[in-house]
Design a protein around this motif. Structure first.
Motif, PDB file in Angstrom:
ATOM      1  N   VAL A 181       0.852  -1.191   0.000  1.00 25.59           N
ATOM      2  CA  VAL A 181       0.000   0.000   0.000  1.00 25.59           C
ATOM      3  C   VAL A 181       0.882   1.233   0.000  1.00 25.59           C
ATOM      4  O   VAL A 181       1.822   1.345   0.803  1.00 25.59           O
ATOM      5  N   LEU A 182       0.584   2.161  -0.910  1.00 25.01           N
ATOM      6  CA  LEU A 182       1.278   3.443  -0.940  1.00 25.01           C
ATOM      7  C   LEU A 182       0.458   4.443  -0.136  1.00 25.01           C
ATOM      8  O   LEU A 182      -0.721   4.662  -0.416  1.00 25.01           O
ATOM      9  N   VAL A 183       1.074   5.044   0.868  1.00 30.49           N
ATOM     10  CA  VAL A 183       0.409   6.023   1.727  1.00 30.49           C
ATOM     11  C   VAL A 183       0.999   7.393   1.428  1.00 30.49           C
ATOM     12  O   VAL A 183       2.210   7.599   1.569  1.00 30.49           O
ATOM     13  N   VAL A 184       0.154   8.328   1.008  1.00 33.03           N
ATOM     14  CA  VAL A 184       0.599   9.671   0.637  1.00 33.03           C
ATOM     15  C   VAL A 184      -0.058  10.681   1.556  1.00 33.03           C
ATOM     16  O   VAL A 184      -1.264  10.616   1.808  1.00 33.03           O
ATOM     17  N   ASP A 185       0.724  11.634   2.052  1.00 37.81           N
ATOM     18  CA  ASP A 185       0.206  12.681   2.935  1.00 37.81           C
ATOM     19  C   ASP A 185       0.825  14.016   2.524  1.00 37.81           C
ATOM     20  O   ASP A 185       2.039  14.168   2.531  1.00 37.81           O
ATOM     21  N   LEU A 186      -0.049  14.955   2.182  1.00 35.50           N
ATOM     22  CA  LEU A 186       0.421  16.291   1.805  1.00 35.50           C
ATOM     23  C   LEU A 186       0.191  17.311   2.919  1.00 35.50           C
ATOM     24  O   LEU A 186       0.147  18.512   2.665  1.00 35.50           O
TER      25      LEU A 186
END
Length: 247
Positions: free
Chosen positions: A167-172
């Protein structure tokens, strides 16, 4: 502050703060455009971060009250059998049956406890996630830097679950999407000669299942782009942030 029907409910905000894909697309769009809901979500995310940082290395089983709430919601006995002959309610029905808190404040303690213990109840159905031996393992991380013309930053990491899924987890962080477009997450080759879309980023963070055969040694750069509602699935060429994955 009393709950206002014109805003997203407290439980949905709490689940979004925990990184879960909670709520409808309309609700998530409201959160992205509503200063009040955005402020509440940012505050909850801060609580989540503090709780997870302070969480114990060894986690114990949740108390009985947790299981009681789960079985009550699903109509189950403690052995997992349904207590009625009625079919299990669909996800939409369970969403509609969620009880909104009647108190005056946001569920800070609930969010902190869920973040620290890894226990979630309700949301887009009725389910439980327990951290422990089955907790995801982070195998790669990236610092996402702004591209020219953008004032943004973020992080990305690749997790593997106990069954081997990635799973790729992205947080901006607090970087909100524009009102006239949407953001898409991509994996690129270092020379940008190849790219794969992994999904649309709704709000400021998201989780994206990666295909089993995807070679992260080849597609090792995380990219988030600003896209228009023009029906064109290709990359717009307007990247907001980008960064290479590293172990």
């Amino acid at each position: 502050m009393p709950f206002d029907e014109s805003h997203v409910d407290e439980e949905t905000l709490a689940l979004l703060a925990l990184g879960e894909p909670a709520g409808t697309q309309t609700e998530r769009a409201h959160v992205a455009s509503c200063p009040r809901c955005t402020q509440e979500l940012d505050g909850l995310r801060e609580v989540v971060g503090l709780a997870r940082d302070a969480g114990p290395d060894v986690l114990v089983a949740p108390p009985d009250v947790v299981w009681e709430r789960i079985t009550d919601e699903l109509g189950l006995t403690r052995t997992g059998e349904r207590t009625t002959d009625e079919p299990a309610p669909p996800v939409a029905s369970l969403d509609a049956r969620r009880r909104r808190p009647t108190g005056g404040g946001r569920p800070w303690a609930w969010v902190a406890g869920a973040a620290a213990a890894g226990v979630l109840i309700g949301g887009t159905g009725a389910w439980v996630v327990l951290r422990g031996e089955d907790a995801p393992t982070v195998i790669a991380t990236a610092t996402l830097e702004p591209l020219p013309g953008w004032d943004a930053s973020g992080t990305a990491e690749v997790e593997t679950t106990s069954d081997g899924a990635r799973v790729l987890v992205v947080d901006l962080g607090d970087t909100e999407p524009s009102a006239d477009g949407f953001r898409e997450v991509w994996l690129l080759t270092p020379d940008v000669s190849g790219l794969i879309s992994v999904g649309t980023l709704e709000g400021t963070s998201g989780r994206f299942d990666l295909p089993d055969g995807l070679d992260l040694a080849e597609f090792s750069v995380v990219d988030v782009s600003e896209e228009r509602f023009d029906g064109d699935p290709a990359h717009s060429g307007d990247s907001i942030v980008r960064g290479p994955l590293g172990v």
